[in-house]
Write a protein that holds these residues in place. Structure first.
Motif, PDB file in Angstrom:
ATOM      1  N   LEU A   1       0.860  -1.186   0.000  1.00  0.00           N
ATOM      2  CA  LEU A   1       0.000   0.000   0.000  1.00  0.00           C
ATOM      3  C   LEU A   1       0.894   1.233   0.000  1.00  0.00           C
ATOM      4  N   LYS A   2       0.644   2.164  -0.891  1.00  0.00           N
ATOM      5  CA  LYS A   2       1.476   3.353  -0.980  1.00  0.00           C
ATOM      6  C   LYS A   2       0.767   4.635  -0.543  1.00  0.00           C
ATOM      7  N   ARG A   3      -0.536   4.608  -0.478  1.00  0.00           N
ATOM      8  CA  ARG A   3      -1.269   5.792  -0.028  1.00  0.00           C
ATOM      9  C   ARG A   3      -2.698   5.396   0.251  1.00  0.00           C
ATOM     10  N   PHE A   4      -3.325   6.077   1.184  1.00  0.00           N
ATOM     11  CA  PHE A   4      -4.753   5.877   1.402  1.00  0.00           C
ATOM     12  C   PHE A   4      -5.361   7.153   1.962  1.00  0.00           C
ATOM     13  N   ASP A   5      -6.635   7.347   1.643  1.00  0.00           N
ATOM     14  CA  ASP A   5      -7.416   8.441   2.192  1.00  0.00           C
ATOM     15  C   ASP A   5      -8.880   8.063   2.020  1.00  0.00           C
TER      16      ASP A   5
END
Length: 213
Positions: A66-70
């Motif tokens: 996972l490289k980014r989440f929002d």
């Protein structure tokens, strides 16, 4: 040596209670991810299983980072000609799983994957180590190769080619954002009475329910 069927343990690190479950699942996911990153028990807290389905209905799974989440979703990057990308092209429904075994936790997500824009991909690509940028050019992911030496030879060629200046973004390399439709939080419990809370997106609002273990 004990039989596989005899291997078991109790889950005693804690529970997940109704008062700890916020209305927005991303609040809880953020909290759990921070605790996973801070934990000395997990070497790869951002590792997640991505499951896709081929045209025959056969599921496939693999681990990516996972490289980014929002609130918009969960982002990962990959070769756009890979098997997972081919599956997504014909069926964008995927599932994600964070197997935080050492913390006696799991997070399971279902949703739909959408390709990221070139600008978004480039923004991440330029932050990668140069060795990783070069490796993106080397592997025709999921294709058959004769031997590992073929990869090593190709890597040496690409390293020499891009020895001076920046490594360009390959046209066949990109990423996806998975917009969640459901998020389940699992916390191990004693006597196999685990705590499970399932968030389901209904319209623009999340509904949460406790599930039986």
């Amino acid at each position: 040596m004990s039989k596989l069927s005899d291997i078991r343990r109790e889950y005693t690190l804690g529970g997940l209670h109704q008062e700890d479950v916020p209305s927005n699942p991303m609040v809880l996911f953020t909290r759990w991810m921070e605790e996973a990153r801070d934990s000395e028990l997990l070497s790869d807290p951002t590792a997640m299983v991505v499951a896709t389905v081929d045209e025959t209905g056969q599921p496939f799974q693999r681990i990516v980072l996972l490289k980014r989440f929002d609130d918009g979703g969960f982002v990962f990057f990959t070769n756009l000609e890979s098997r997972k990308s081919q599956h997504i092209a014909s069926n964008a429904k995927v599932s994600l799983l964070f197997p935080w075994h050492s913390l006696e936790r799991q997070v399971a997500i279902t949703g739909e994957a959408t390709a990221l824009s070139t600008a978004e991909v480039m923004k991440y690509f330029i932050t990668r180590p140069k060795e990783s940028q070069i490796a993106a050019w080397v592997s025709k992911q999921s294709s058959k190769i004769s031997a590992r030496q073929a990869l090593e030879t190709k890597y040496a060629e690409m390293k020499a080619k891009f020895s001076n200046g920046e490594v360009p973004l390959p046209k066949f390399w990109g990423g996806y954002i998975v917009k969640p439709e459901s998020i389940e939080f699992w916390q191990g419990g004693e006597r196999r009475l685990h705590d499970r809370f399932l968030y389901s997106l209904e319209g623009s609002h999340w509904q949460s329910n406790r599930l039986a273990p």
